[in-house]
Design a protein around this motif. Structure first.
Motif, PDB file in Angstrom:
ATOM      1  N   PRO A 283      -2.156 -12.646   6.546  1.00  0.00           N
ATOM      2  CA  PRO A 283      -3.077 -12.291   7.642  1.00  0.00           C
ATOM      3  C   PRO A 283      -4.267 -13.225   7.852  1.00  0.00           C
ATOM      4  O   PRO A 283      -4.525 -13.636   8.985  1.00  0.00           O
ATOM      5  CB  PRO A 283      -3.546 -10.892   7.255  1.00  0.00           C
ATOM      6  CG  PRO A 283      -2.436 -10.334   6.453  1.00  0.00           C
ATOM      7  CD  PRO A 283      -1.831 -11.484   5.716  1.00  0.00           C
ATOM      8  N   VAL A 284      -4.989 -13.572   6.795  1.00  0.00           N
ATOM      9  CA  VAL A 284      -6.180 -14.409   6.984  1.00  0.00           C
ATOM     10  C   VAL A 284      -5.786 -15.795   7.482  1.00  0.00           C
ATOM     11  O   VAL A 284      -6.387 -16.339   8.414  1.00  0.00           O
ATOM     12  CB  VAL A 284      -6.994 -14.519   5.674  1.00  0.00           C
ATOM     13  CG1 VAL A 284      -8.121 -15.516   5.835  1.00  0.00           C
ATOM     14  CG2 VAL A 284      -7.544 -13.160   5.289  1.00  0.00           C
TER      15      VAL A 284
ATOM     16  N   GLY B 254      -7.709 -10.177  10.031  1.00  0.00           N
ATOM     17  CA  GLY B 254      -7.451 -10.861   8.774  1.00  0.00           C
ATOM     18  C   GLY B 254      -7.132  -9.921   7.634  1.00  0.00           C
ATOM     19  O   GLY B 254      -6.941 -10.365   6.520  1.00  0.00           O
ATOM     20  N   PHE B 255      -7.114  -8.639   7.905  1.00  0.00           N
ATOM     21  CA  PHE B 255      -6.787  -7.659   6.865  1.00  0.00           C
ATOM     22  C   PHE B 255      -7.700  -7.763   5.659  1.00  0.00           C
ATOM     23  O   PHE B 255      -7.262  -7.556   4.538  1.00  0.00           O
ATOM     24  CB  PHE B 255      -5.338  -7.843   6.383  1.00  0.00           C
ATOM     25  CG  PHE B 255      -4.373  -6.979   7.102  1.00  0.00           C
ATOM     26  CD1 PHE B 255      -4.464  -5.606   7.023  1.00  0.00           C
ATOM     27  CD2 PHE B 255      -3.351  -7.533   7.846  1.00  0.00           C
ATOM     28  CE1 PHE B 255      -3.560  -4.801   7.684  1.00  0.00           C
ATOM     29  CE2 PHE B 255      -2.452  -6.734   8.511  1.00  0.00           C
ATOM     30  CZ  PHE B 255      -2.555  -5.364   8.433  1.00  0.00           C
ATOM     31  N   ASP B 256      -8.939  -8.156   5.852  1.00  0.00           N
ATOM     32  CA  ASP B 256      -9.836  -8.299   4.715  1.00  0.00           C
ATOM     33  C   ASP B 256     -10.982  -7.303   4.899  1.00  0.00           C
ATOM     34  O   ASP B 256     -12.071  -7.663   5.318  1.00  0.00           O
ATOM     35  CB  ASP B 256     -10.349  -9.746   4.645  1.00  0.00           C
ATOM     36  CG  ASP B 256     -10.880 -10.079   3.263  1.00  0.00           C
ATOM     37  OD1 ASP B 256     -11.120  -9.123   2.500  1.00  0.00           O
ATOM     38  OD2 ASP B 256     -11.052 -11.265   2.967  1.00  0.00           O
TER      39      ASP B 256
ATOM     40  N   PHE C 225      -9.953  -6.503  10.835  1.00  0.00           N
ATOM     41  CA  PHE C 225      -8.750  -5.976  11.488  1.00  0.00           C
ATOM     42  C   PHE C 225      -7.695  -7.034  11.753  1.00  0.00           C
ATOM     43  O   PHE C 225      -6.518  -6.724  11.792  1.00  0.00           O
ATOM     44  CB  PHE C 225      -9.115  -5.269  12.792  1.00  0.00           C
ATOM     45  CG  PHE C 225      -9.737  -3.926  12.557  1.00  0.00           C
ATOM     46  CD1 PHE C 225      -8.954  -2.802  12.437  1.00  0.00           C
ATOM     47  CD2 PHE C 225     -11.105  -3.807  12.407  1.00  0.00           C
ATOM     48  CE1 PHE C 225      -9.522  -1.574  12.197  1.00  0.00           C
ATOM     49  CE2 PHE C 225     -11.687  -2.579  12.167  1.00  0.00           C
ATOM     50  CZ  PHE C 225     -10.886  -1.466  12.061  1.00  0.00           C
TER      51      PHE C 225
ATOM     52  N   TRP D  96     -10.156  -5.657  -0.719  1.00  0.00           N
ATOM     53  CA  TRP D  96      -9.366  -4.576  -0.140  1.00  0.00           C
ATOM     54  C   TRP D  96      -8.756  -5.043   1.171  1.00  0.00           C
ATOM     55  O   TRP D  96      -9.464  -5.517   2.050  1.00  0.00           O
ATOM     56  CB  TRP D  96     -10.272  -3.347   0.102  1.00  0.00           C
ATOM     57  CG  TRP D  96      -9.533  -2.148   0.599  1.00  0.00           C
ATOM     58  CD1 TRP D  96      -8.273  -1.766   0.250  1.00  0.00           C
ATOM     59  CD2 TRP D  96      -9.997  -1.176   1.531  1.00  0.00           C
ATOM     60  NE1 TRP D  96      -7.934  -0.605   0.901  1.00  0.00           N
ATOM     61  CE2 TRP D  96      -8.972  -0.225   1.694  1.00  0.00           C
ATOM     62  CE3 TRP D  96     -11.184  -1.005   2.249  1.00  0.00           C
ATOM     63  CZ2 TRP D  96      -9.086   0.869   2.542  1.00  0.00           C
ATOM     64  CZ3 TRP D  96     -11.303   0.083   3.092  1.00  0.00           C
ATOM     65  CH2 TRP D  96     -10.265   1.009   3.225  1.00  0.00           C
ATOM     66  N   ASP D  97      -7.433  -4.901   1.316  1.00  0.00           N
ATOM     67  CA  ASP D  97      -6.798  -5.312   2.568  1.00  0.00           C
ATOM     68  C   ASP D  97      -6.714  -4.163   3.566  1.00  0.00           C
ATOM     69  O   ASP D  97      -6.089  -4.287   4.605  1.00  0.00           O
ATOM     70  CB  ASP D  97      -5.420  -5.923   2.314  1.00  0.00           C
ATOM     71  CG  ASP D  97      -4.467  -4.950   1.658  1.00  0.00           C
ATOM     72  OD1 ASP D  97      -4.773  -3.744   1.648  1.00  0.00           O
ATOM     73  OD2 ASP D  97      -3.422  -5.381   1.153  1.00  0.00           O
ATOM     74  N   GLY D  98      -7.338  -3.017   3.243  1.00  0.00           N
ATOM     75  CA  GLY D  98      -7.350  -1.901   4.172  1.00  0.00           C
ATOM     76  C   GLY D  98      -6.160  -0.986   4.022  1.00  0.00           C
ATOM     77  O   GLY D  98      -6.134   0.109   4.556  1.00  0.00           O
ATOM     78  N   VAL D  99      -5.147  -1.419   3.306  1.00  0.00           N
ATOM     79  CA  VAL D  99      -3.949  -0.598   3.170  1.00  0.00           C
ATOM     80  C   VAL D  99      -3.686  -0.259   1.706  1.00  0.00           C
ATOM     81  O   VAL D  99      -3.660   0.901   1.317  1.00  0.00           O
ATOM     82  CB  VAL D  99      -2.713  -1.310   3.771  1.00  0.00           C
ATOM     83  CG1 VAL D  99      -1.507  -0.406   3.683  1.00  0.00           C
ATOM     84  CG2 VAL D  99      -2.982  -1.693   5.207  1.00  0.00           C
ATOM     85  N   SER D 100      -3.509  -1.304   0.883  1.00  0.00           N
ATOM     86  CA  SER D 100      -3.209  -1.026  -0.519  1.00  0.00           C
ATOM     87  C   SER D 100      -4.493  -0.691  -1.281  1.00  0.00           C
ATOM     88  O   SER D 100      -5.578  -0.670  -0.721  1.00  0.00           O
ATOM     89  CB  SER D 100      -2.493  -2.217  -1.131  1.00  0.00           C
ATOM     90  OG  SER D 100      -3.206  -3.396  -0.886  1.00  0.00           O
TER      91      SER D 100
ATOM     92  N   GLY E 264       0.806  -1.218   0.000  1.00  0.00           N
ATOM     93  CA  GLY E 264       0.000   0.000   0.000  1.00  0.00           C
ATOM     94  C   GLY E 264       0.838   1.266   0.000  1.00  0.00           C
ATOM     95  O   GLY E 264       0.306   2.358   0.174  1.00  0.00           O
TER      96      GLY E 264
END
Lengths: 447, 293
Positions: A412-413, B256-258, B254, B41-45, A128
């Motif tokens: 992460p998941v 799982g970044f999903d 938060f 969306w991973d929340g960052v990219s 990101g």
């Protein structure tokens, strides 16, 4: 009367509008400074401008006082040497820190300098474009300062995005007094280890403190079993190839459930947090506790803990499994947090300078002052250290391999699911085969 | 004053600031959440559009439906517990001695933050040192349960603090409503020879039925989106056995970044809450309001 109310309300309205207008004005002001800042390349402090660097860290005074003091000291030194620079810190406890950093990055307002974890945690931030590459520091100021193989954990596509300040392994700490009372010796083989658990249970002493509501602590035990049974590479390969079907991994899951069945862990461990479990060990209600070497200060240098207790604590290596392929000198562990510089920082160059200074100074001070093994090389001959530290450093020198925590290795998941599965495995809610199958499924999903 | 309020332009002007705030802080983010739910969306990219994939995955996600089940179980239990609250309120409103003091005592948990309550109950439930298990051991229970780590018990163990936490709130609402009933009606019934039960069921309850409907909606919707106590006490664990919709959303987004999937869960949660509210209104609708005067 009516007229009066009317004019009064109009006045109120007018005032409100003025307030709103003021708000708008100050906003456009800040926008103005933003644009000038982004146009300015290089260090602003050296050109005489006052600079404030925002820093977030995860060592609150209460729970990690040694680290907290050291950070303050280094910041103090830096501010003294660079009178134009002011460093603002914000401190949050580990889990809250993790959450806040995610929220801040989502709104694109990360602090200039902060801490990140390696591998899986770091990757989305790099993708990101949130973190600045720090290779220029590694080539210049910090060349050859780090223990080889430590900065790689923060590298994505050949660039390094954070600098480690911690290197940890996970020993099993034990209470010497309890062991002596029941005539127990530190185990060399897994059979001996099981006998210790049996003896302790027979005497109504909780063998192992574990708080796997924070599931990563349960993962340590699984990882050691997997290593001792399947050898040092079995877990790395499992994550790299997205398969979890190696019979050794399933065997390890079986042994983990056997441990639970033998009442090895404190009662209700799946509902206890790590802190609650730790207090069982610190209050000498449990005989053993597996945790990272970040706990060593609590058994050596931390002035808040009575010396009497510290003297009772020792550590041993996870024992060898009969017929297993693992080496007793394999350690579960890895680099801990590392310093990052935000890509969108308005004071990037100043932040980098500070990070470079911080890492160097931290490397000189952290073992002696805070009892943290830094990512930078430590000259053990020149520092005076408590015995347990020298032992840990020696173990690191003799280490066959440091296996990076499974949950850190995974994306992460998959990592989150690993935590759930560890709880399920230890809570006897899945069979070892289901555990492996589900872990493989989520690894294959690639998220 | 009348002159001001009859001027449409002025009314609009006055309403505008709060309207804008509500739009910007509540309604716009809701729409945005629905929109993010369509994204990977991973929340960052940066995000990429994937249509209804997240929602389709949600429909097939066993862990999610498990959390839905837990949420609805909580909603059902909360609704049933309203009867207990009502009983307490009826007693308190019946002019018993010390009603004022008791009312304040019931209200105290309301004043504590959920996190404080959670910490308090964590200590109570501690498997070895907690007062609950210490008490059980002292009366001779050999092996008291580890409340929060037993998948079969954890939901019940979590519900008790929730019941306790909201008691004051609902009792206060019922109490206020009961106090509003004209004394003459109760008096008349008493003269006609009605016993306290008959007065409660035949006169008081029908008169405050509107309030009861509102509290049912509050209890159901409140339970469906319940999060804080569960987050602190069990974090949805062990292995998802106390996971509710909101905590599942949190974990996906938060941990799982999903964030795309998390947003889809959030939007779905909103829809479920709206349907539940609508359903309850529909089910409890009565043609005419009851009046006895």
């Amino acid at each position: 009367m009516k007229r009066k109310t009317f004019s009064a309300s109009m006045l109120l309205l007018a005032l409100t509008l003025v307030l709103v207008a003021c708000g708008g004005g100050s906003k456009s002001n800040t926008d103005g400074t933003n644009s000038t800042a982004s146009g300015d390349e290089g260090s602003k402090a050296s050109s005489g401008e006052k600079v404030t660097i925002k820093m977030m860290h995860l060592w609150p005074d209460g729970s990690n006082s040694a680290q907290n003091k050291l950070v303050k000291q280094i910041i103090g030194e830096y501010e003294q040497a660079n009178p134009n620079v002011k460093i603002d810190t914000e401190v949050l406890e580990n889990e809250q820190y993790k959450n806040k950093i995610k929220v801040l990055s989502a709104s694109n307002s990360l602090p200039d300098v902060g801490f990140t974890w390696a591998a899986g945690f770091l990757e989305p931030y790099v993708k990101g474009n949130m973190f600045a590459p720090l290779d220029d520091l590694l080539q210049g100021d910090l060349k050859d300062k780090f223990v080889s193989g430590t900065t790689e954990a923060y590298a994505v596509d050949g660039k390094t995005y954070a600098l480690p300040v911690e290197l940890n392994i996970v020993p099993v700490y034990y209470n010497k007094e309890i062991f002596a009372k029941y005539n127990l010796k530190t185990p060399q083989t897994y059979e001996e280890f099981k006998n210790i658990i049996k003896t302790l249970n027979d005497n109504k002493v909780t063998p192992i403190a574990l708080g796997s509501k924070d599931a990563w602590t349960g993962s340590f035990w699984y990882m050691y079993l997997a290593d001792r049974i399947g050898g040092p590479d079995v877990q790395d390969q499992a994550v790299a190839s997205n398969t979890f079907s190696d019979p050794n991994l399933i065997q390890a899951a079986k042994e983990a459930q056997e441990l639970v069945k033998s009442n090895a862990f404190v009662k209700g461990f799946n509902g206890l947090s790590n802190d609650e479990a730790k207090s069982e060990f610190m209050n000498e209600k449990a005989a053993m506790y597996a945790m990272g070497t970040w706990e060593v200060p609590n058994y050596t240098t931390n002035p808040d803990i009575p010396q009497e207790f510290k003297d009772k604590i020792g550590f041993f290596k996870f024992p060898a499994y009969d017929g297993g392929k693992g080496n007793i000198n394999d350690w579960v562990g890895g680099v801990g947090v590392g310093l990052f510089v935000s890509e969108n920082s308005k004071v990037k160059e100043d932040a980098k300078k500070f990070v470079s200074f911080f890492v160097k100074r931290w490397g000189e001070l952290s073992v002696t002052d805070a009892g943290i093994i830094p990512g930078t090389k430590v000259d053990t001959s020149s520092v005076k250290l408590p015995q347990m530290f020298i032992d840990v450093l020696n173990e690191l020198n003799n280490a066959n391999k440091v296996i990076l925590y499974l949950d850190v290795q995974m994306k992460p998941v998959a990592s989150e699911e690993h935590h759930n599965l560890i709880q399920a495995l230890l809570g006897n809610a899945v069979t070892p085969e289901e555990f492996a199958k589900k872990q493989e499924d989520v690894l294959k999903a690639g998220k | 004053m009348d002159k001001v309020m009859s001027h449409k332009g002025i009314i609009a002007l006055y309403v505008l600031p709060s309207l804008l705030l509500i739009l910007a802080i509540i309604y716009f983010p809701i729409l945005l959440t629905g929109y993010y739910g369509l994204m990977k969306w991973d929340g960052v990219s940066s995000m990429s559009f994937i249509g209804l994939e997240n929602y389709a995955a949600l429909m097939k996600d066993g862990a999610f439906w498990n959390s839905v089940y837990h949420s609805f179980l909580f909603a059902l239990l909360s609704t049933l517990s309203l009867a207990v609250y009502m009983l307490v309120a009826l007693v308190l409103a019946g002019n018993i001695k010390g009603a004022g003091l008791l009312r304040k005592i019931y209200l105290i948990p309301m004043l504590l933050s959920s996190v404080a309550i959670a910490q308090l109950w964590l200590k109570i439930y501690h498997p070895t040192n907690g007062i609950l298990n210490s008490f059980l051991v002292s009366i001779g229970v050999e092996d008291p349960p580890a409340w929060l780590s037993d998948p079969k018990l954890v939901l019940a163990a979590l519900f008790i603090p929730i019941l306790w936490q909201y008691a004051g709130f609902y009792i206060l609402i019922y109490y206020a409503a009961l106090k509003n009933i004209p004394a003459s009606l109760v008096e008349a019934a008493r003269i006609d020879g009605a016993n306290p039960w008959q007065i409660a069921l035949g006169i008081k309850l029908p008169l405050i039925s509107e309030v009861v409907k509102v509290t049912i909606v509050l209890a159901v919707v409140g339970s469906l989106k319940y999060f804080d106590l569960i987050y602190v006490m069990t974090d949805g664990g062990p292995n998802g056995s106390s996971e509710v919709m909101a905590s599942y959303m949190y974990h996906k987004a938060f941990r799982g970044f999903d964030f795309g999937y998390g947003s889809a869960i959030g939007f779905f949660l909103l829809i479920i809450c709206m349907v539940a509210t609508w359903g309850i209104r529909k089910a409890t609708a009565s043609k005419d309001t009851i009046q006895y005067s």
